[in-house]
Write a protein that holds these residues in place. Structure first.
Motif, PDB file in Angstrom:
ATOM      1  N   LYS A   1      46.130  85.733  47.280  1.00 57.27           N
ATOM      2  CA  LYS A   1      45.642  84.360  47.216  1.00 57.27           C
ATOM      3  C   LYS A   1      45.959  83.617  48.514  1.00 57.27           C
ATOM      4  N   ALA A   2      47.160  83.801  49.028  1.00 59.98           N
ATOM      5  CA  ALA A   2      47.552  83.145  50.274  1.00 59.98           C
ATOM      6  C   ALA A   2      46.701  83.646  51.443  1.00 59.98           C
ATOM      7  N   GLU A   3      46.471  84.951  51.498  1.00 65.09           N
ATOM      8  CA  GLU A   3      45.662  85.523  52.573  1.00 65.09           C
ATOM      9  C   GLU A   3      44.212  85.035  52.492  1.00 65.09           C
ATOM     10  N   LEU A   4      43.667  85.026  51.289  1.00 65.40           N
ATOM     11  CA  LEU A   4      42.267  84.622  51.112  1.00 65.40           C
ATOM     12  C   LEU A   4      42.067  83.136  51.395  1.00 65.40           C
ATOM     13  N   LEU A   5      43.092  82.336  51.163  1.00 66.87           N
ATOM     14  CA  LEU A   5      42.990  80.910  51.446  1.00 66.87           C
ATOM     15  C   LEU A   5      42.757  80.678  52.937  1.00 66.87           C
ATOM     16  N   GLY A   6      43.463  81.434  53.773  1.00 73.35           N
ATOM     17  CA  GLY A   6      43.262  81.330  55.225  1.00 73.35           C
ATOM     18  C   GLY A   6      41.854  81.713  55.629  1.00 73.35           C
ATOM     19  N   ILE A   7      41.335  82.775  55.036  1.00 65.87           N
ATOM     20  CA  ILE A   7      39.971  83.220  55.339  1.00 65.87           C
ATOM     21  C   ILE A   7      38.963  82.171  54.874  1.00 65.87           C
ATOM     22  N   LYS A   8      39.208  81.594  53.706  1.00 65.31           N
ATOM     23  CA  LYS A   8      38.305  80.573  53.170  1.00 65.31           C
ATOM     24  C   LYS A   8      38.261  79.355  54.089  1.00 65.31           C
ATOM     25  N   LYS A   9      39.428  78.921  54.569  1.00 66.52           N
ATOM     26  CA  LYS A   9      39.482  77.765  55.465  1.00 66.52           C
ATOM     27  C   LYS A   9      38.720  78.036  56.759  1.00 66.52           C
ATOM     28  N   ALA A  10      38.906  79.232  57.316  1.00 64.46           N
ATOM     29  CA  ALA A  10      38.204  79.588  58.561  1.00 64.46           C
ATOM     30  C   ALA A  10      36.699  79.640  58.330  1.00 64.46           C
ATOM     31  N   SER A  11      36.293  80.189  57.205  1.00 65.32           N
ATOM     32  CA  SER A  11      34.872  80.279  56.873  1.00 65.32           C
ATOM     33  C   SER A  11      34.263  78.888  56.716  1.00 65.32           C
ATOM     34  N   ASN A  12      34.979  77.999  56.023  1.00 65.31           N
ATOM     35  CA  ASN A  12      34.485  76.628  55.837  1.00 65.31           C
ATOM     36  C   ASN A  12      34.345  75.911  57.174  1.00 65.31           C
ATOM     37  N   GLU A  13      35.321  76.103  58.056  1.00 65.17           N
ATOM     38  CA  GLU A  13      35.281  75.455  59.375  1.00 65.17           C
ATOM     39  C   GLU A  13      34.097  75.974  60.196  1.00 65.17           C
ATOM     40  N   SER A  14      33.865  77.284  60.133  1.00 62.75           N
ATOM     41  CA  SER A  14      32.731  77.877  60.852  1.00 62.75           C
ATOM     42  C   SER A  14      31.410  77.355  60.307  1.00 62.75           C
ATOM     43  N   ASP A  15      31.297  77.272  59.005  1.00 65.89           N
ATOM     44  CA  ASP A  15      30.083  76.767  58.374  1.00 65.89           C
ATOM     45  C   ASP A  15      29.836  75.317  58.792  1.00 65.89           C
ATOM     46  N   LYS A  16      30.878  74.509  58.788  1.00 67.58           N
ATOM     47  CA  LYS A  16      30.757  73.097  59.182  1.00 67.58           C
ATOM     48  C   LYS A  16      30.279  72.987  60.630  1.00 67.58           C
ATOM     49  N   ASN A  17      30.905  73.779  61.529  1.00 66.75           N
ATOM     50  CA  ASN A  17      30.516  73.736  62.939  1.00 66.75           C
ATOM     51  C   ASN A  17      29.072  74.180  63.135  1.00 66.75           C
ATOM     52  N   THR A  18      28.650  75.188  62.403  1.00 67.75           N
ATOM     53  CA  THR A  18      27.272  75.675  62.494  1.00 67.75           C
ATOM     54  C   THR A  18      26.288  74.597  62.040  1.00 67.75           C
ATOM     55  N   GLN A  19      26.603  73.919  60.943  1.00 74.32           N
ATOM     56  CA  GLN A  19      25.721  72.861  60.450  1.00 74.32           C
ATOM     57  C   GLN A  19      25.634  71.697  61.439  1.00 74.32           C
ATOM     58  N   ILE A  20      26.754  71.359  62.069  1.00 70.93           N
ATOM     59  CA  ILE A  20      26.749  70.286  63.079  1.00 70.93           C
ATOM     60  C   ILE A  20      25.850  70.670  64.242  1.00 70.93           C
ATOM     61  N   ILE A  21      25.976  71.907  64.699  1.00 73.34           N
ATOM     62  CA  ILE A  21      25.154  72.369  65.833  1.00 73.34           C
ATOM     63  C   ILE A  21      23.670  72.342  65.456  1.00 73.34           C
TER      64      ILE A  21
END
Length: 135
Positions: free
Chosen positions: A65-85
């Motif tokens: 759960k702890a490991e997947l939380l980090g991956i989820k946060k990175a994925s969300n940040e990437s998705d947000k940056n992609t949508q902004i671009i």
């Protein structure tokens, strides 16, 4: 429960252990110590395989759960940056009046190669820095 007399051959080490248990628990006979050891062993052996599997599963789940939380946060940040671009590019295209778009399959400018190389180096650098912090 009646008691039966049996004769067993034990190693010297095991006999010493039985005597230790007898003294520690203030028992009168070695047979009482041996019964205590067997009783404790039975109680501790009552943990079934299913209980052990559940216990291991819970511990593993907590770690994952702890490991997947980090991956989820990175994925969300990437998705947000992609949508902004995408929004920025859409605004730029609308403002500039572009009707058609040349894709990188048709024409690829040098800036795309430069940007790709820069981003890949930055990602590799961050990955190395994270590994250095971890170890």
């Amino acid at each position: 429960m009646s008691k039966m007399e049996k004769h067993y051959r034990l190693s010297e080490k095991n006999i010493e252990y039985i005597e230790e248990v007898k003294e520690k628990n203030h028992l009168k006979y070695n047979s009482e110590a041996l019964e205590l050891i067997i009783r404790e062993h039975r109680n501790n052996s009552d943990i079934t395989t299913e209980v052990m599997i559940n216990l291991i599963g819970e511990k593993l789940s907590e770690k994952l759960k702890a490991e997947l939380l980090g991956i989820k946060k990175a994925s969300n940040e990437s998705d947000k940056n992609t949508q902004i671009i995408i929004e920025l590019l859409n605004g730029l295209f609308v403002k500039s009046g572009y009707k058609l778009l040349a894709t990188t399959g048709d024409i690829k400018c040098k800036a795309i190669d430069n940007a790709t190389e820069f981003v890949e180096k930055r990602i590799a650098s961050k990955r190395v820095a994270k590994l250095d912090r971890t170890y």
